[in-house]
Design a protein around this motif. Structure first.
Motif, PDB file in Angstrom:
ATOM      1  N   LEU A 102      -4.748  -0.052  -5.772  1.00  9.64           N
ATOM      2  CA  LEU A 102      -4.735   1.075  -4.847  1.00  9.64           C
ATOM      3  C   LEU A 102      -5.829   2.047  -5.289  1.00  9.64           C
ATOM      4  CD1 LEU A 102      -2.696   2.261  -2.590  1.00  9.64           C
ATOM      5  CD2 LEU A 102      -1.948   3.779  -4.420  1.00  9.64           C
ATOM      6  N   ARG A 145      -5.441   8.713  -5.307  1.00  7.68           N
ATOM      7  CA  ARG A 145      -5.620   9.783  -4.326  1.00  7.68           C
ATOM      8  C   ARG A 145      -5.320  11.141  -4.940  1.00  7.68           C
ATOM      9  NH1 ARG A 145      -4.812   5.263  -1.627  1.00  7.68           N
ATOM     10  NH2 ARG A 145      -4.994   5.095   0.629  1.00  7.68           N
ATOM     11  N   ASN A 173       4.270   6.001  -8.514  1.00  7.18           N
ATOM     12  CA  ASN A 173       3.757   6.130  -7.154  1.00  7.18           C
ATOM     13  C   ASN A 173       3.880   4.730  -6.551  1.00  7.18           C
ATOM     14  OD1 ASN A 173       2.422   6.558  -4.763  1.00  7.18           O
ATOM     15  ND2 ASN A 173       0.365   6.478  -5.683  1.00  7.18           N
ATOM     16  N   PRO A 174       5.075   4.385  -6.098  1.00 11.01           N
ATOM     17  CA  PRO A 174       5.298   3.027  -5.591  1.00 11.01           C
ATOM     18  C   PRO A 174       4.765   2.901  -4.167  1.00 11.01           C
ATOM     19  CG  PRO A 174       7.282   4.318  -5.286  1.00 11.01           C
ATOM     20  CD  PRO A 174       6.265   5.240  -5.915  1.00 11.01           C
ATOM     21  N   PRO A 175       4.742   1.689  -3.624  1.00 11.38           N
ATOM     22  CA  PRO A 175       4.445   1.574  -2.191  1.00 11.38           C
ATOM     23  C   PRO A 175       5.561   2.260  -1.409  1.00 11.38           C
ATOM     24  CG  PRO A 175       5.162  -0.534  -3.086  1.00 11.38           C
ATOM     25  CD  PRO A 175       5.008   0.393  -4.244  1.00 11.38           C
ATOM     26  N   TYR A 176       5.209   3.017  -0.366  1.00 13.23           N
ATOM     27  CA  TYR A 176       6.281   3.698   0.383  1.00 13.23           C
ATOM     28  C   TYR A 176       5.996   3.822   1.878  1.00 13.23           C
ATOM     29  CZ  TYR A 176       3.250   7.748  -0.784  1.00 13.23           C
ATOM     30  OH  TYR A 176       2.192   8.599  -0.956  1.00 13.23           O
ATOM     31  N   ILE A 177       5.023   3.064   2.368  1.00 12.63           N
ATOM     32  CA  ILE A 177       4.712   3.147   3.799  1.00 12.63           C
ATOM     33  C   ILE A 177       5.582   2.147   4.566  1.00 12.63           C
ATOM     34  CG2 ILE A 177       2.868   2.876   5.506  1.00 12.63           C
ATOM     35  CD1 ILE A 177       0.883   3.685   3.337  1.00 12.63           C
ATOM     36  N   LEU A 219      -6.981   2.040   4.040  1.00  8.51           N
ATOM     37  CA  LEU A 219      -5.764   1.248   3.806  1.00  8.51           C
ATOM     38  C   LEU A 219      -5.941  -0.224   4.180  1.00  8.51           C
ATOM     39  CD1 LEU A 219      -4.727   4.259   3.877  1.00  8.51           C
ATOM     40  CD2 LEU A 219      -2.532   3.328   4.558  1.00  8.51           C
ATOM     41  N   ALA A 249       0.707  -2.670  -2.620  1.00 11.68           N
ATOM     42  CA  ALA A 249       0.703  -1.333  -3.224  1.00 11.68           C
ATOM     43  C   ALA A 249       0.958  -0.247  -2.178  1.00 11.68           C
ATOM     44  CB  ALA A 249      -0.637  -1.076  -3.921  1.00 11.68           C
ATOM     45  N   LEU A 250       1.048  -0.667  -0.917  1.00  8.52           N
ATOM     46  CA  LEU A 250       1.165   0.322   0.166  1.00  8.52           C
ATOM     47  C   LEU A 250       2.507   0.280   0.884  1.00  8.52           C
ATOM     48  CD1 LEU A 250      -2.327  -0.216   1.838  1.00  8.52           C
ATOM     49  CD2 LEU A 250      -1.621   1.819   0.577  1.00  8.52           C
ATOM     50  N   GLU A 297       6.655   9.724  -6.405  1.00  4.99           N
ATOM     51  CA  GLU A 297       5.853  10.112  -5.249  1.00  4.99           C
ATOM     52  C   GLU A 297       6.441   9.402  -4.020  1.00  4.99           C
ATOM     53  OE1 GLU A 297       1.541  10.094  -5.504  1.00  4.99           O
ATOM     54  OE2 GLU A 297       1.387   9.548  -3.383  1.00  4.99           O
TER      55      GLU A 297
HETATM   56  N1  GLN Z   1      -0.467   7.916  -0.334  1.00  4.41           N
HETATM   57  C1  GLN Z   1      -0.921   6.697   0.247  1.00  4.41           C
HETATM   58  C2  GLN Z   1      -1.181   6.901   1.713  1.00  4.41           C
HETATM   59  O1  GLN Z   1      -0.356   7.422   2.427  1.00  4.41           O
HETATM   60  C3  GLN Z   1       0.085   5.600   0.067  1.00  4.41           C
HETATM   61  C4  GLN Z   1       0.212   5.209  -1.327  1.00  4.41           C
HETATM   62  C5  GLN Z   1       1.509   4.577  -1.602  1.00  4.41           C
HETATM   63  O2  GLN Z   1       2.101   3.886  -0.766  1.00  4.41           O
HETATM   64  N2  GLN Z   1       1.974   4.801  -2.769  1.00  4.41           N
HETATM   65  O3  GLN Z   1      -2.248   6.580   2.160  1.00  4.41           O
END
Ligand code: GLN
Length: 288
Positions: free
Chosen positions: A92, A95, A187-191, A203, A210-211, A241
């Motif tokens: 990733l 950011r 900061n795991p994947p969280y989308i 992205l 990772a997303l 996060e």
């Molecule tokens: N912050 C990233 C984004 O929204 C996502 C990173 C994540 O999933 N940890 O683009």
């Protein structure tokens, strides 16, 4: 053609892709990269002629960028918390939002104590390295399920000469033994897997693992929260996060397993970004 003229052309082309300020910055970063110079040199030599071979290199990087490839992957690095980190498509892209997580971790740890910190899903190593370099007395453990990402993180630690950190190939907690930590950060994947943003901008080029994280984006966050008490010391902190709209859900999940002192911290953009909770257990003393 001078350096300045080439920069103006590139800036105009990049302005189709990103905002004007960003276009100027990206053009300069690409030019610095092909010339192998810093920003001060670039500005001082703006009226120098640009050699044709260097100009060709510049155009080829510019064209990659115009096709959408992230600037961090083209340059091969990204700055994070003052650290220059090698960044590849295996990781990733760090950011600025994630610097909030680093700030929170630093606020809850002491420069004078030998604490143990765990970073889950370290990627480039960004969070772990930022904490380790600012808390030299701590021992940081950084894990990732991707060997390719871990190799980059190890290289970053070596390049930056940061040695109070060790790296383990692990799917979240899976490869950790009975070790316990004062602070666990991630900061795991969280989308959400159906989120249209996954098909836009940077992205598209980043590792999907990772997303995205399931239907509501919380699959991995749930896994981490459900298992964290085994690895948290009494009074230890979990710091996650998450997406700007996930704070309430993350706080609820933390409350469900009994964490206390739950709090959400906003990023610099004013969005809910990090939620923390504390293991309420007190170290018990036995008198036999
Ligand atoms: N912050 C990233 C984004 O929204 C996502 C990173 C994540 O999933 N940890 O683009």
């Amino acid at each position: 053609m001078t350096i300045h003229e080439a920069l103006l052309e590139a800036q105009a082309a990049l302005a189709q892709l990103v905002e004007a300020n960003e276009a100027k910055l990206e053009a300069q970063l690409l030019m610095q990269h092909v010339l192998n110079v810093n920003w001060a040199w670039l500005i001082a030599h703006a009226n120098d002629a640009l050699q044709p071979d260097i100009h060709a290199d510049f155009e080829s990087l510019l064209n990659r960028r115009l096709l959408g490839e992230p600037i961090a992957y083209i340059l091969g690095y990204r700055e994070f918390y003052g650290l220059k980190l090698k960044t590849t498509p295996d990781t990733l892209i760090p950011r600025p939002d994630t610097e909030t997580l680093v700030e929170v971790a630093l606020a809850k740890t002491s420069p004078f104590q030998a604490e143990k910190i765990l970073d889950l899903g370290t990627g480039t190593g960004a969070i772990a390295l930022a904490i380790a370099s600012n808390r030299t007395g701590t021992q940081v453990t950084a894990v990732d399920a991707s060997q390719a990402a871990l190799n980059i993180a190890v290289e970053n630690a070596e390049n930056l000469n940061i040695s109070n950190i060790h790296f383990i190939l692990s799917d979240w907690f899976a490869a950790l033994n009975n070790e316990k930590f004062d602070v666990i950060v991630s900061n795991p994947p969280y989308i959400e897997q159906s989120d249209a943003h996954l098909n836009q901008g940077d992205l598209r080029f980043e590792p999907m693992s990772a997303l995205a994280s399931g239907q509501d984006g919380l699959d991995d966050i749930r896994k981490i929260i459900d298992n964290c008490l085994v690895y948290l010391k009494p009074q230890g902190w979990l710091m996650l996060e998450h997406g700007y709209h996930q704070a309430e859900q993350v706080a609820d999940l933390m409350a469900q397993i009994g964490l206390t002192h739950i709090e959400t911290i906003k990023d610099l953009g004013g969005n809910d970004r990090v939620t923390i909770g504390k293991n309420p257990l007190i170290v018990s003393t036995h008198w036999d």
